[in-house]
Design a protein around this motif. Structure first.
Motif, PDB file in Angstrom:
ATOM      1  N   ALA A 139      -6.288 140.816  54.549  1.00 26.00           N
ATOM      2  CA  ALA A 139      -6.553 140.422  53.334  1.00 26.00           C
ATOM      3  C   ALA A 139      -8.304 139.600  52.907  1.00 26.00           C
ATOM      4  O   ALA A 139      -9.057 138.886  53.493  1.00 26.00           O
ATOM      5  CB  ALA A 139      -5.212 139.680  53.083  1.00 26.00           C
ATOM      6  N   HIS A 140      -8.898 140.047  51.723  1.00 26.30           N
ATOM      7  CA  HIS A 140      -9.555 139.396  51.440  1.00 26.30           C
ATOM      8  C   HIS A 140      -9.168 138.123  50.181  1.00 26.30           C
ATOM      9  O   HIS A 140      -9.102 138.814  48.703  1.00 26.30           O
ATOM     10  CB  HIS A 140     -10.930 140.550  50.375  1.00 26.30           C
ATOM     11  CG  HIS A 140     -10.827 141.220  51.880  1.00 26.30           C
ATOM     12  ND1 HIS A 140     -11.665 141.209  53.078  1.00 26.30           N
ATOM     13  CD2 HIS A 140     -10.154 142.678  52.002  1.00 26.30           C
ATOM     14  CE1 HIS A 140     -12.251 142.467  52.863  1.00 26.30           C
ATOM     15  NE2 HIS A 140     -10.591 143.882  53.752  1.00 26.30           N
ATOM     16  N   SER A 141      -9.773 137.258  50.432  1.00 26.32           N
ATOM     17  CA  SER A 141      -9.441 136.239  49.061  1.00 26.32           C
ATOM     18  C   SER A 141     -11.059 135.447  48.487  1.00 26.32           C
ATOM     19  O   SER A 141     -11.202 135.002  48.791  1.00 26.32           O
ATOM     20  CB  SER A 141      -8.597 135.103  50.319  1.00 26.32           C
ATOM     21  OG  SER A 141      -8.721 133.940  49.078  1.00 26.32           O
ATOM     22  N   ILE A 142     -10.527 135.950  46.630  1.00 27.61           N
ATOM     23  CA  ILE A 142     -11.116 135.185  45.927  1.00 27.61           C
ATOM     24  C   ILE A 142     -11.164 133.922  44.845  1.00 27.61           C
ATOM     25  O   ILE A 142      -9.548 133.816  44.767  1.00 27.61           O
ATOM     26  CB  ILE A 142     -11.952 136.555  45.227  1.00 27.61           C
ATOM     27  CG1 ILE A 142     -11.905 137.815  45.524  1.00 27.61           C
ATOM     28  CG2 ILE A 142     -12.437 136.147  44.068  1.00 27.61           C
ATOM     29  CD1 ILE A 142     -11.851 138.611  44.451  1.00 27.61           C
ATOM     30  N   ASP A 143     -11.561 132.826  45.994  1.00 28.60           N
ATOM     31  CA  ASP A 143     -10.558 131.569  45.331  1.00 28.60           C
ATOM     32  C   ASP A 143     -11.472 131.372  43.958  1.00 28.60           C
ATOM     33  O   ASP A 143     -12.094 131.357  43.255  1.00 28.60           O
ATOM     34  CB  ASP A 143     -11.619 130.218  46.138  1.00 28.60           C
ATOM     35  CG  ASP A 143     -11.048 130.616  47.865  1.00 28.60           C
ATOM     36  OD1 ASP A 143     -10.295 131.020  47.910  1.00 28.60           O
ATOM     37  OD2 ASP A 143     -12.174 130.287  49.007  1.00 28.60           O
ATOM     38  N   TRP A 144     -10.295 130.741  43.312  1.00 29.92           N
ATOM     39  CA  TRP A 144     -10.155 130.178  41.696  1.00 29.92           C
ATOM     40  C   TRP A 144     -11.172 129.519  41.936  1.00 29.92           C
ATOM     41  O   TRP A 144     -12.369 129.238  40.612  1.00 29.92           O
ATOM     42  CB  TRP A 144      -9.702 130.627  41.547  1.00 29.92           C
ATOM     43  CG  TRP A 144      -8.161 131.766  41.057  1.00 29.92           C
ATOM     44  CD1 TRP A 144      -8.157 133.004  41.390  1.00 29.92           C
ATOM     45  CD2 TRP A 144      -7.410 131.986  39.680  1.00 29.92           C
ATOM     46  NE1 TRP A 144      -7.321 133.827  41.486  1.00 29.92           N
ATOM     47  CE2 TRP A 144      -7.108 133.147  39.900  1.00 29.92           C
ATOM     48  CE3 TRP A 144      -7.331 130.793  38.785  1.00 29.92           C
ATOM     49  CZ2 TRP A 144      -5.728 133.745  38.790  1.00 29.92           C
ATOM     50  CZ3 TRP A 144      -5.988 131.210  37.644  1.00 29.92           C
ATOM     51  CH2 TRP A 144      -5.244 132.039  38.267  1.00 29.92           C
ATOM     52  N   ILE A 145     -12.146 128.808  42.783  1.00 35.09           N
ATOM     53  CA  ILE A 145     -12.871 127.375  41.992  1.00 35.09           C
ATOM     54  C   ILE A 145     -14.121 128.107  41.711  1.00 35.09           C
ATOM     55  O   ILE A 145     -15.064 127.483  41.121  1.00 35.09           O
ATOM     56  CB  ILE A 145     -12.449 126.430  43.361  1.00 35.09           C
ATOM     57  CG1 ILE A 145     -12.879 125.208  42.446  1.00 35.09           C
ATOM     58  CG2 ILE A 145     -12.801 126.207  44.525  1.00 35.09           C
ATOM     59  CD1 ILE A 145     -12.709 123.507  43.067  1.00 35.09           C
ATOM     60  N   LEU A 146     -14.708 128.947  42.036  1.00 33.02           N
ATOM     61  CA  LEU A 146     -15.409 129.705  42.797  1.00 33.02           C
ATOM     62  C   LEU A 146     -16.098 130.803  41.531  1.00 33.02           C
ATOM     63  O   LEU A 146     -17.290 131.213  41.020  1.00 33.02           O
ATOM     64  CB  LEU A 146     -15.366 130.682  43.870  1.00 33.02           C
ATOM     65  CG  LEU A 146     -15.544 129.380  45.196  1.00 33.02           C
ATOM     66  CD1 LEU A 146     -15.307 130.693  46.333  1.00 33.02           C
ATOM     67  CD2 LEU A 146     -16.311 128.977  45.894  1.00 33.02           C
ATOM     68  N   ILE A 147     -15.258 130.603  40.689  1.00 35.50           N
ATOM     69  CA  ILE A 147     -14.411 132.019  39.705  1.00 35.50           C
ATOM     70  C   ILE A 147     -14.996 131.267  38.026  1.00 35.50           C
ATOM     71  O   ILE A 147     -13.994 129.904  37.734  1.00 35.50           O
ATOM     72  CB  ILE A 147     -13.860 132.462  39.633  1.00 35.50           C
ATOM     73  CG1 ILE A 147     -14.190 133.413  40.666  1.00 35.50           C
ATOM     74  CG2 ILE A 147     -14.464 133.585  38.266  1.00 35.50           C
ATOM     75  CD1 ILE A 147     -13.017 134.357  40.968  1.00 35.50           C
ATOM     76  N   GLU A 148     -15.796 131.401  37.271  1.00 34.81           N
ATOM     77  CA  GLU A 148     -15.817 130.401  36.280  1.00 34.81           C
ATOM     78  C   GLU A 148     -14.995 130.942  34.968  1.00 34.81           C
ATOM     79  O   GLU A 148     -14.621 129.869  34.677  1.00 34.81           O
ATOM     80  CB  GLU A 148     -16.383 131.072  35.399  1.00 34.81           C
ATOM     81  CG  GLU A 148     -17.692 130.290  33.694  1.00 34.81           C
ATOM     82  CD  GLU A 148     -18.644 131.194  33.074  1.00 34.81           C
ATOM     83  OE1 GLU A 148     -18.639 130.803  31.915  1.00 34.81           O
ATOM     84  OE2 GLU A 148     -19.572 131.306  33.630  1.00 34.81           O
ATOM     85  N   LYS A 149     -14.173 131.800  34.747  1.00 35.34           N
ATOM     86  CA  LYS A 149     -12.685 132.141  33.911  1.00 35.34           C
ATOM     87  C   LYS A 149     -11.854 132.577  34.799  1.00 35.34           C
ATOM     88  O   LYS A 149     -11.793 134.617  34.937  1.00 35.34           O
ATOM     89  CB  LYS A 149     -13.095 133.222  33.166  1.00 35.34           C
ATOM     90  CG  LYS A 149     -14.578 132.109  31.693  1.00 35.34           C
ATOM     91  CD  LYS A 149     -14.415 133.483  30.600  1.00 35.34           C
ATOM     92  CE  LYS A 149     -15.853 132.378  29.814  1.00 35.34           C
ATOM     93  NZ  LYS A 149     -16.157 133.163  28.543  1.00 35.34           N
ATOM     94  N   PRO A 150     -10.899 131.935  35.547  1.00 29.51           N
ATOM     95  CA  PRO A 150     -10.389 132.925  37.419  1.00 29.51           C
ATOM     96  C   PRO A 150      -9.347 133.508  36.458  1.00 29.51           C
ATOM     97  O   PRO A 150      -8.673 134.781  37.256  1.00 29.51           O
ATOM     98  CB  PRO A 150     -10.119 131.290  37.408  1.00 29.51           C
ATOM     99  CG  PRO A 150      -9.960 130.407  37.245  1.00 29.51           C
ATOM    100  CD  PRO A 150     -11.701 130.938  36.170  1.00 29.51           C
TER     101      PRO A 150
END
Length: 83
Positions: A54-65
């Motif tokens: 799995a590949h996780s994209i953490d919402w804290i790193l995104i401007e408008k998650p």
């Protein structure tokens, strides 16, 4: 594509899900699950020792998650239509 520039193509994805940590209330992410038959191909392309399931994209790193997750889901569903 994950945030480190490693590509996962639409036809390699089996599922995309929202994940919220049960231990940390601020920890949310979008998780991309490639189909198991593509793990080795992705591992080779990313030049990794072991495949990631799995590949996780953490919402804290995104401007408008929330918007990002919604748009990603819509794009995946559009690209996943039977041909």
């Amino acid at each position: 594509m994950d945030l480190k520039g490693n590509k996962v193509y639409w036809d390699e994805i089996e599922d995309i899900q929202f994940f919220k940590s049960s231990t940390a209330s601020f920890s949310k992410s979008t998780v991309i699950y490639p189909h198991y038959t593509n793990h080795e191909k992705i591992r080779i392309r990313h030049k990794k020792w072991m495949p990631k399931i799995a590949h996780s994209i953490d919402w804290i790193l995104i401007e408008k998650p929330k918007e990002y997750h919604k748009n990603l889901m819509q794009a995946w569903e559009k690209n996943n239509l039977p041909k």
